[in-house]
Structures are given as C-alpha cells and as structure tokens.
Write a protein that holds these residues in place. Sequence first.
Motif, PDB file in Angstrom:
ATOM      1  N   PRO A  58      -4.720 -15.757 -10.432  1.00 48.19           N
ATOM      2  CA  PRO A  58      -5.831 -15.754 -11.399  1.00 48.19           C
ATOM      3  C   PRO A  58      -6.957 -14.851 -10.903  1.00 48.19           C
ATOM      4  CG  PRO A  58      -5.760 -17.810 -10.164  1.00 48.19           C
ATOM      5  CD  PRO A  58      -4.509 -17.057  -9.835  1.00 48.19           C
ATOM      6  N   LEU A  59      -7.740 -14.344 -11.843  1.00 48.70           N
ATOM      7  CA  LEU A  59      -8.850 -13.464 -11.490  1.00 48.70           C
ATOM      8  C   LEU A  59      -9.855 -14.206 -10.629  1.00 48.70           C
ATOM      9  CD1 LEU A  59      -9.640 -11.608 -14.826  1.00 48.70           C
ATOM     10  CD2 LEU A  59      -8.694 -10.647 -12.755  1.00 48.70           C
ATOM     11  N   ARG A  60     -10.500 -13.469  -9.719  1.00 45.99           N
ATOM     12  CA  ARG A  60     -11.550 -14.078  -8.907  1.00 45.99           C
ATOM     13  C   ARG A  60     -12.693 -13.081  -8.792  1.00 45.99           C
ATOM     14  NH1 ARG A  60     -11.584 -12.391  -3.419  1.00 45.99           N
ATOM     15  NH2 ARG A  60      -9.961 -10.884  -3.008  1.00 45.99           N
ATOM     16  N   ASP A  61     -13.862 -13.595  -8.523  1.00 44.46           N
ATOM     17  CA  ASP A  61     -15.021 -12.737  -8.321  1.00 44.46           C
ATOM     18  C   ASP A  61     -15.089 -12.394  -6.841  1.00 44.46           C
ATOM     19  OD1 ASP A  61     -17.376 -11.419  -8.226  1.00 44.46           O
ATOM     20  OD2 ASP A  61     -18.565 -12.951  -9.242  1.00 44.46           O
ATOM     21  N   ARG A  62     -14.855 -11.119  -6.497  1.00 43.95           N
ATOM     22  CA  ARG A  62     -14.783 -10.738  -5.085  1.00 43.95           C
ATOM     23  C   ARG A  62     -16.094 -10.984  -4.351  1.00 43.95           C
ATOM     24  NH1 ARG A  62     -12.670  -5.468  -5.390  1.00 43.95           N
ATOM     25  NH2 ARG A  62     -14.443  -4.766  -4.208  1.00 43.95           N
ATOM     26  N   LYS A  63     -17.211 -10.989  -5.091  1.00 46.43           N
ATOM     27  CA  LYS A  63     -18.509 -11.189  -4.436  1.00 46.43           C
ATOM     28  C   LYS A  63     -18.707 -12.649  -4.041  1.00 46.43           C
ATOM     29  CE  LYS A  63     -21.038  -7.321  -6.375  1.00 46.43           C
ATOM     30  NZ  LYS A  63     -19.999  -6.621  -7.093  1.00 46.43           N
ATOM     31  N   LEU A 108      -9.426  -6.437  -7.872  1.00 41.94           N
ATOM     32  CA  LEU A 108      -8.665  -5.929  -6.735  1.00 41.94           C
ATOM     33  C   LEU A 108      -9.293  -4.631  -6.232  1.00 41.94           C
ATOM     34  CD1 LEU A 108      -5.055  -6.374  -8.137  1.00 41.94           C
ATOM     35  CD2 LEU A 108      -6.185  -7.805  -6.463  1.00 41.94           C
ATOM     36  N   LYS A 109      -9.123  -4.370  -4.945  1.00 37.60           N
ATOM     37  CA  LYS A 109      -9.621  -3.102  -4.402  1.00 37.60           C
ATOM     38  C   LYS A 109      -8.674  -2.001  -4.841  1.00 37.60           C
ATOM     39  CE  LYS A 109     -11.962  -4.840  -0.367  1.00 37.60           C
ATOM     40  NZ  LYS A 109     -11.875  -5.083   1.060  1.00 37.60           N
ATOM     41  N   LEU A 110      -9.243  -0.856  -5.180  1.00 35.21           N
ATOM     42  CA  LEU A 110      -8.432   0.209  -5.744  1.00 35.21           C
ATOM     43  C   LEU A 110      -9.051   1.558  -5.401  1.00 35.21           C
ATOM     44  CD1 LEU A 110      -5.984   0.463  -7.662  1.00 35.21           C
ATOM     45  CD2 LEU A 110      -7.575   0.523  -9.536  1.00 35.21           C
ATOM     46  N   THR A 149      -2.619  -3.814  -2.805  1.00 33.68           N
ATOM     47  CA  THR A 149      -3.100  -4.057  -4.166  1.00 33.68           C
ATOM     48  C   THR A 149      -1.930  -4.368  -5.095  1.00 33.68           C
ATOM     49  OG1 THR A 149      -4.947  -2.549  -3.796  1.00 33.68           O
ATOM     50  CG2 THR A 149      -4.399  -3.056  -6.070  1.00 33.68           C
ATOM     51  N   LEU A 150      -0.847  -3.593  -4.987  1.00 38.11           N
ATOM     52  CA  LEU A 150       0.313  -3.813  -5.851  1.00 38.11           C
ATOM     53  C   LEU A 150       0.975  -5.159  -5.565  1.00 38.11           C
ATOM     54  CD1 LEU A 150       1.783  -0.209  -5.716  1.00 38.11           C
ATOM     55  CD2 LEU A 150       0.765  -1.318  -7.700  1.00 38.11           C
ATOM     56  N   ILE A 151       1.028  -5.551  -4.287  1.00 40.36           N
ATOM     57  CA  ILE A 151       1.643  -6.835  -3.932  1.00 40.36           C
ATOM     58  C   ILE A 151       0.812  -7.980  -4.496  1.00 40.36           C
ATOM     59  CG2 ILE A 151       2.076  -8.400  -1.988  1.00 40.36           C
ATOM     60  CD1 ILE A 151       3.023  -5.898  -0.439  1.00 40.36           C
ATOM     61  N   ILE A 152      -0.514  -7.895  -4.321  1.00 46.64           N
ATOM     62  CA  ILE A 152      -1.375  -8.965  -4.833  1.00 46.64           C
ATOM     63  C   ILE A 152      -1.296  -9.023  -6.359  1.00 46.64           C
ATOM     64  CG2 ILE A 152      -3.781  -9.723  -5.043  1.00 46.64           C
ATOM     65  CD1 ILE A 152      -4.218  -8.499  -2.211  1.00 46.64           C
ATOM     66  N   MET A 207      -4.842   5.402  -7.561  1.00 49.31           N
ATOM     67  CA  MET A 207      -3.963   5.444  -6.399  1.00 49.31           C
ATOM     68  C   MET A 207      -3.913   4.042  -5.772  1.00 49.31           C
ATOM     69  SD  MET A 207      -3.726   8.799  -6.471  1.00 49.31           S
ATOM     70  CE  MET A 207      -3.379   9.665  -4.989  1.00 49.31           C
ATOM     71  N   PRO A 208      -3.124   3.116  -6.337  1.00 51.37           N
ATOM     72  CA  PRO A 208      -3.125   1.761  -5.783  1.00 51.37           C
ATOM     73  C   PRO A 208      -2.453   1.718  -4.416  1.00 51.37           C
ATOM     74  CG  PRO A 208      -1.491   1.950  -7.511  1.00 51.37           C
ATOM     75  CD  PRO A 208      -2.219   3.259  -7.460  1.00 51.37           C
ATOM     76  N   SER A 209      -2.967   0.878  -3.539  1.00 53.95           N
ATOM     77  CA  SER A 209      -2.342   0.713  -2.223  1.00 53.95           C
ATOM     78  C   SER A 209      -1.220  -0.321  -2.345  1.00 53.95           C
ATOM     79  CB  SER A 209      -3.380   0.230  -1.214  1.00 53.95           C
ATOM     80  OG  SER A 209      -3.766  -1.086  -1.529  1.00 53.95           O
TER      81      SER A 209
END
Length: 131
Positions: free
Chosen positions: A46-51, A14-16, A37-40, A32-34
């Motif tokens: 399940p985990l994913r590879d953002r790339k 997740l972006k953070l 980010t907290l909603i997701i 400082m989570p947005s």
Amino acid sequence: GDDIQKGTKDYLGLKLTVKLTIQNRKATVSIMPSAATLIIKALKEPLRDRKKVKDVLHDGDLSYADIYEVAKVMRGKSMSRNMAGTVKEVLGTAQSVGCTVEGMHPHEVIDEINSGEREVEDFEAPPAADG
C-alpha cells in the motif's frame, strides 16, 4: 514539471531516478527505475508517505516470475554477461530489500541457479542508452 508528474505516477511513494533529455530547449522525461524500486513495486504494497513512515520492512513474498520480469527491465543496465547473472543481481537486491522469493531466502535461489537446479532462460535486451 507536469511531464515528470505524468511519467512517475505509477511509482508514487518510491524513490526513482528521472532522466531529463533536453534538445532545442524542449525537455523529454525518461524514467530509470532501480532494481530496488521495481522489487518494491512488484510487492504491491500500500502507498505510504515517505516523509512520515520510516524504516518499513518489505517482508512480502515474490514469485520467481516477478524476479525474472524485474531482471528483464534491468538487463540493459546490468554489467552481467548473461541473463543468469542479471537475475542473481536482482535476487541480491531482493535480499537487501528484505523480501523472500517463493517462500525461500533469495540467496537460496542464487545457490539453485549456481548449482544448475534452476534454469534461467536467456534474454537479450538492448543496452541502456546512457547519453
């Protein structure tokens, strides 16, 4: 580097935003989570590879309690005068993320709060420390 890794391992994939406070050449890490980010994170996907995996639809369903918990975390950063406004901010973010709240579109829940059908209990958080 290790401190950041330890602090962010709950938010893998997740972006953070990470705030580094440096005093006397010693860095302390605060997260400082947005709201997004907290909603997701609350969707427990399940985990994913953002790339590799792009344009994921976050079409899960959250309970109102989940939204309220996210709003409690965000309360210090919120510009709203009361908790109802903060909950509405989080619901707006849920709308843009693409999830539903208790089977309803997030904007329907905002309308319920505006009309007084849904009560939002007050919560006063300490203001966010922006140093």
